[in-house]
Write a protein that holds these residues in place. Structure first.
Motif, PDB file in Angstrom:
ATOM      1  N   CYS A  97      71.119  23.252  44.087  1.00  0.00           N
ATOM      2  CA  CYS A  97      70.746  22.164  44.739  1.00  0.00           C
ATOM      3  C   CYS A  97      70.236  21.090  43.709  1.00  0.00           C
ATOM      4  CB  CYS A  97      69.567  22.218  45.817  1.00  0.00           C
ATOM      5  SG  CYS A  97      69.989  23.575  47.229  1.00  0.00           S
ATOM      6  N   ILE A  98      70.377  19.758  43.891  1.00  0.00           N
ATOM      7  CA  ILE A  98      69.851  18.588  43.086  1.00  0.00           C
ATOM      8  C   ILE A  98      68.446  18.105  43.827  1.00  0.00           C
ATOM      9  CG2 ILE A  98      72.306  17.932  42.508  1.00  0.00           C
ATOM     10  CD1 ILE A  98      72.018  15.733  44.745  1.00  0.00           C
ATOM     11  N   GLY A  99      68.160  18.460  44.932  1.00  0.00           N
ATOM     12  CA  GLY A  99      66.879  18.076  45.462  1.00  0.00           C
ATOM     13  C   GLY A  99      66.233  18.716  46.668  1.00  0.00           C
ATOM     14  N   VAL A 100      65.039  18.234  47.049  1.00  0.00           N
ATOM     15  CA  VAL A 100      64.505  18.833  48.309  1.00  0.00           C
ATOM     16  C   VAL A 100      64.137  17.680  49.350  1.00  0.00           C
ATOM     17  CG1 VAL A 100      62.619  20.170  49.051  1.00  0.00           C
ATOM     18  CG2 VAL A 100      63.499  20.717  46.986  1.00  0.00           C
ATOM     19  N   LEU A 140      65.692  17.363  41.964  1.00  0.00           N
ATOM     20  CA  LEU A 140      65.386  18.301  40.996  1.00  0.00           C
ATOM     21  C   LEU A 140      65.941  18.571  39.861  1.00  0.00           C
ATOM     22  CD1 LEU A 140      65.267  21.452  43.533  1.00  0.00           C
ATOM     23  CD2 LEU A 140      63.275  20.270  42.680  1.00  0.00           C
ATOM     24  N   ASP A 141      67.008  17.558  39.714  1.00  0.00           N
ATOM     25  CA  ASP A 141      68.002  17.538  38.596  1.00  0.00           C
ATOM     26  C   ASP A 141      67.742  16.575  37.568  1.00  0.00           C
ATOM     27  OD1 ASP A 141      68.750  15.332  40.115  1.00  0.00           O
ATOM     28  OD2 ASP A 141      70.862  15.577  40.283  1.00  0.00           O
ATOM     29  N   GLY A 142      66.468  15.841  37.665  1.00  0.00           N
ATOM     30  CA  GLY A 142      66.262  14.673  36.677  1.00  0.00           C
ATOM     31  C   GLY A 142      66.825  13.199  36.973  1.00  0.00           C
ATOM     32  N   ALA A 143      67.545  13.037  37.903  1.00  0.00           N
ATOM     33  CA  ALA A 143      68.301  12.155  38.104  1.00  0.00           C
ATOM     34  C   ALA A 143      67.352  11.194  38.861  1.00  0.00           C
ATOM     35  CB  ALA A 143      69.460  12.082  39.013  1.00  0.00           C
ATOM     36  N   PRO A 144      67.354   9.755  38.923  1.00  0.00           N
ATOM     37  CA  PRO A 144      66.306   9.135  40.044  1.00  0.00           C
ATOM     38  C   PRO A 144      66.663   9.207  41.250  1.00  0.00           C
ATOM     39  CG  PRO A 144      67.956   7.602  38.634  1.00  0.00           C
ATOM     40  CD  PRO A 144      68.166   8.885  38.159  1.00  0.00           C
ATOM     41  N   LEU A 145      65.748   9.083  42.107  1.00  0.00           N
ATOM     42  CA  LEU A 145      65.738   9.282  43.422  1.00  0.00           C
ATOM     43  C   LEU A 145      66.703   8.136  44.095  1.00  0.00           C
ATOM     44  CD1 LEU A 145      65.254  11.152  45.981  1.00  0.00           C
ATOM     45  CD2 LEU A 145      63.178   9.818  46.177  1.00  0.00           C
ATOM     46  N   GLU A 146      66.362   6.885  43.824  1.00  0.00           N
ATOM     47  CA  GLU A 146      66.983   5.855  44.273  1.00  0.00           C
ATOM     48  C   GLU A 146      67.841   5.022  43.249  1.00  0.00           C
ATOM     49  OE1 GLU A 146      63.611   4.779  47.570  1.00  0.00           O
ATOM     50  OE2 GLU A 146      63.550   3.536  45.698  1.00  0.00           O
ATOM     51  N   ALA A 147      68.864   4.572  43.368  1.00  0.00           N
ATOM     52  CA  ALA A 147      69.892   3.779  42.730  1.00  0.00           C
ATOM     53  C   ALA A 147      68.944   2.529  42.225  1.00  0.00           C
ATOM     54  CB  ALA A 147      71.046   3.431  43.338  1.00  0.00           C
ATOM     55  N   PRO A 148      69.085   2.211  41.056  1.00  0.00           N
ATOM     56  CA  PRO A 148      68.384   0.818  40.704  1.00  0.00           C
ATOM     57  C   PRO A 148      69.003  -0.232  41.143  1.00  0.00           C
ATOM     58  CG  PRO A 148      69.406   1.967  38.908  1.00  0.00           C
ATOM     59  CD  PRO A 148      69.891   2.836  39.942  1.00  0.00           C
TER      60      PRO A 148
END
Length: 148
Positions: A97-100, A140-148
């Motif tokens: 999973c990439i997030g929660v 959880l994967d270190g990527a930003p939650l929202e696109a810039p």
């Protein structure tokens, strides 16, 4: 003949039929197995082994969705909530999973989730009247939650 019916009973066969149709449509758009759902439960048990609280969720579509999370009042502020949520996050990551994502009310635990790194991604005021329902998420994967 097709007809529409309003029903107030939870019938598992009805839910299953709706879910299977929706899952088939979604997977036709996003790929086979992308909406396969696997339960994830972190259970708090008393001395006799009876469940007294816990986190109930499921992983699908690359995310863990926390459906329910409850600790009895006597068990709060002892680190158990942090331990349980962290355990669920680790398992979600192990599942790929990439997030929660989850929901909470203004009278529940939005501050707890903020301390755990969750971000408000939606809110519904007056649900219930006088309170706010928040949708939160954490990558959880270190990527930003929202696109810039």
């Amino acid at each position: 003949m097709t007809r529409v019916a309003l029903e107030d009973q939870a019938v598992p066969a009805t839910r299953d039929a709706v879910w299977e149709g929706l899952r088939a449509f979604n997977e036709a758009q996003s790929g086979p197995g992308s909406f396969a759902s696997t339960p994830l439960n972190v259970v708090l048990r008393d001395e006799s082994g009876a469940p007294v609280g816990g986190l109930i969720g499921r992983s699908y579509s690359g995310w863990l969705y926390v459906e329910l999370f409850h600790l009895p009042e006597a068990q709060r502020r002892a680190g158990l909530g942090r331990e349980m949520l962290s355990m669920a996050e680790r398992e979600a990551a192990a599942r790929g999973c990439i997030g929660v994502r989850l929901e909470t009310y203004s009278f529940q635990a939005p501050g707890f989730y903020a301390r755990m790194g969750y971000t408000v991604v939606g809110r519904l005021d007056d649900c219930p009247p006088g309170h706010t329902r928040f949708s939160l998420a954490k990558r959880l994967d270190g990527a930003p939650l929202e696109a810039p």
